[in-house]
Write a protein that holds these residues in place. Structure first.
Motif, PDB file in Angstrom:
ATOM      1  N   ARG A 184     -10.190   2.827   3.828  1.00 35.03           N
ATOM      2  CA  ARG A 184     -10.729   1.940   2.797  1.00 35.03           C
ATOM      3  C   ARG A 184     -12.087   1.342   3.180  1.00 35.03           C
ATOM      4  NH1 ARG A 184      -6.698  -1.081   5.348  1.00 35.03           N
ATOM      5  NH2 ARG A 184      -7.305  -3.184   6.048  1.00 35.03           N
TER       6      ARG A 184
ATOM      7  N   THR B 241       1.901  -0.326   5.206  1.00 34.26           N
ATOM      8  CA  THR B 241       2.677   0.873   4.887  1.00 34.26           C
ATOM      9  C   THR B 241       4.163   0.654   5.143  1.00 34.26           C
ATOM     10  OG1 THR B 241       0.773   2.264   5.440  1.00 34.26           O
ATOM     11  CG2 THR B 241       2.934   3.332   5.370  1.00 34.26           C
TER      12      THR B 241
ATOM     13  N   LEU C  41      -5.119   3.785   2.862  1.00 31.58           N
ATOM     14  CA  LEU C  41      -5.836   2.542   3.172  1.00 31.58           C
ATOM     15  C   LEU C  41      -6.552   2.604   4.509  1.00 31.58           C
ATOM     16  CD1 LEU C  41      -3.174  -0.047   1.956  1.00 31.58           C
ATOM     17  CD2 LEU C  41      -5.262   0.661   0.793  1.00 31.58           C
ATOM     18  N   LEU C  42      -6.199   3.554   5.332  1.00 29.23           N
ATOM     19  CA  LEU C  42      -6.881   3.697   6.622  1.00 29.23           C
ATOM     20  C   LEU C  42      -8.361   4.011   6.431  1.00 29.23           C
ATOM     21  CD1 LEU C  42      -6.180   3.612   9.637  1.00 29.23           C
ATOM     22  CD2 LEU C  42      -5.798   6.079   9.532  1.00 29.23           C
TER      23      LEU C  42
ATOM     24  N   THR D  26      -3.183  -1.410   8.187  1.00 28.84           N
ATOM     25  CA  THR D  26      -2.665  -0.281   7.407  1.00 28.84           C
ATOM     26  C   THR D  26      -1.221   0.030   7.777  1.00 28.84           C
ATOM     27  OG1 THR D  26      -4.884   0.676   7.223  1.00 28.84           O
ATOM     28  CG2 THR D  26      -3.011   2.151   6.851  1.00 28.84           C
TER      29      THR D  26
ATOM     30  N   ALA E 154      -0.735  -1.857  -2.222  1.00 31.49           N
ATOM     31  CA  ALA E 154      -1.701  -0.887  -1.698  1.00 31.49           C
ATOM     32  C   ALA E 154      -2.887  -0.750  -2.641  1.00 31.49           C
ATOM     33  CB  ALA E 154      -1.014   0.461  -1.483  1.00 31.49           C
TER      34      ALA E 154
END
Length: 411
Positions: free
Chosen positions: A82, A43, A79-80, A39, A113
């Motif tokens: 997901r 990012t 996304l952390l 992530t 993303a």
């Protein structure tokens, strides 16, 4: 897989050595770990790539401002979650990307993303959510690029070409196709892992049954002989010491043989795969069974010569005779038994008869001895019939396939 996660369980252990997009699970709380490194990397890449894209598209798209960077940061940080919450994440990243595009900011890696969130949702089994999120993003892009661009920044922007929309649609389909392929492969690996685990459990169960049969056959026969001889020894200890000594000698010999065979079975457990230290018993040891039965007061007459058999059939035939004679000693009032061996080329017919009558428990029931004999015969493709005879007494009839040994094969 969804039901497994709903029950609070992670993928099987073998999955952790699976593909690079595998889920990582914590052994303590059975929850997926936080994908910090991937992530953070994505990012940073999205922020840096968007800055580069802004320089390339200067004058065509709106310049990056703090609000744009917040949207990029939100799309990356989401996304952390997901692995834990794939559905909210895929809709959250798609919404952030749609607002980003609607505000007229430069095209750039913000789509990565969305692609990763969609990929995670599909692999996790939330296919419709991923399709809906990508459909929402593409529909929003079509509206902005062909209708809402008149009122949205940057000013003076023109409608996008339909060729560009076709490219966007192609990328959307490609993302879904790769995600579906990954999901299919993951389910296939899961099925293969489950099949391997089931096969291993089946092999372990078969081995446990085999060892249980061996121990039962060895111990039941020897302990029956010991029990009878102990009774004889106690009864004659004062009146006939010599006969009592003979009974004790028989007990010693039977217990020694039983200990040797039990040790052989246990050695196979300690060193699986190693060759046994002693050959498995076969019909060549039939005279020993007759002698042991005589020590227990049972006269056995053998009719027919033992044929040359494959090791598995030879062992099964020996155990059938052993168990049948043990049942005569334990359950029959007769002190006489007959063992008949018939070999007609394709099969060995082994018949053990006694004249009865029954004296103890049920002689022909479904005890472990008879069940073990039936299992041995069934494993070789043979049959076992056991039950009372019409003229009294009891009969055990085994029909076993007689795969003859080759000339170079020892007994």
């Amino acid at each position: 897989m969804d039901e497994q996660r709903a029950a609070g369980e992670g993928p099987p252990r073998w999955w952790r050595q699976g593909p690079p997009w595998r889920y990582r699970w914590d052994d303590e709380d059975r929850n997926p770990r936080w994908p910090w490194r991937s992530t953070a990397f994505l990012t940073v890449f999205v922020l840096a790539g968007s800055n580069y894209a802004a320089g390339q598209q200067a004058g065509e798209r709106a310049a990056l401002d703090p609000f744009a960077r917040v949207l990029l940061l939100v799309a990356g940080v989401l996304l952390l979650w997901r692995l834990r919450h794939p559905v909210p994440v895929v809709f959250g990243t798609a919404s952030a990307a749609m607002v980003y595009l609607g505000a007229g900011y430069p095209y750039g890696p913000v789509f990565l993303a969305v692609a990763l969130a969609c990929f995670s949702a599909v692999v996790a089994g939330h296919r419709r959510a991923a399709w809906a999120a990508l459909g929402m993003l593409w529909t929003g892009h079509v509206l902005v690029a062909h209708w809402l661009y008149r009122w949205l920044p940057p000013s003076g922007d023109s409608a996008a070409s339909w060729g560009q929309e076709a490219v966007v649609a192609t990328w959307t389909v490609a993302i879904l196709a790769v995600a579906e392929l990954a999901r299919t492969r993951r389910e296939q690996w899961a099925r293969e892992g489950a099949e391997r685990a089931q096969a291993a459990r089946r092999r372990a169960d078969e081995e446990r049954l085999r060892i249980a049969r061996e121990l039962h056959d060895v111990l039941a026969h020897s302990i029956s002989v010991i029990n009878v001889q102990a009774g004889v020894g106690l009864a004659l200890l004062d009146t006939d010491p010599e006969q009592a000594r003979t009974a004790l000698t028989t007990i010693k010999a039977a217990s020694k043989e039983a200990l040797g065979e039990v040790r052989q079975v246990l050695d196979t457990l300690r060193t699986p795969g190693d060759a046994p230290r002693a050959p498995a018993p076969g019909l060549d040891r039939l005279p020993e069974l007759v002698e042991q039965a005589a020590g227990a007061g049972l006269t056995v007459r053998v009719e027919g010569e033992p044929p040359r058999l494959a090791p598995g059939t030879d062992l099964a035939a020996f155990r059938v005779v052993q168990e049948a004679l043990t049942n005569v000693v334990r359950h029959s009032g007769s002190r006489y038994a007959r063992v008949r061996l018939d070999h007609d080329g394709g099969a060995l017919r082994l018949c053990v008869d006694d004249d009865g009558p029954a004296t103890g428990g049920e002689a022909g029931g479904s005890g472990n001895g008879l069940a073990g004999m039936r299992e041995r015969a069934a494993a070789l493709g043979g049959t076992i019939e056991a039950g009372p005879r019409a003229d009294g007494g009891f009969r055990v009839l085994a029909v076993l396939p007689s795969m003859v040994k080759s000339e170079g094969e020892g007994r």
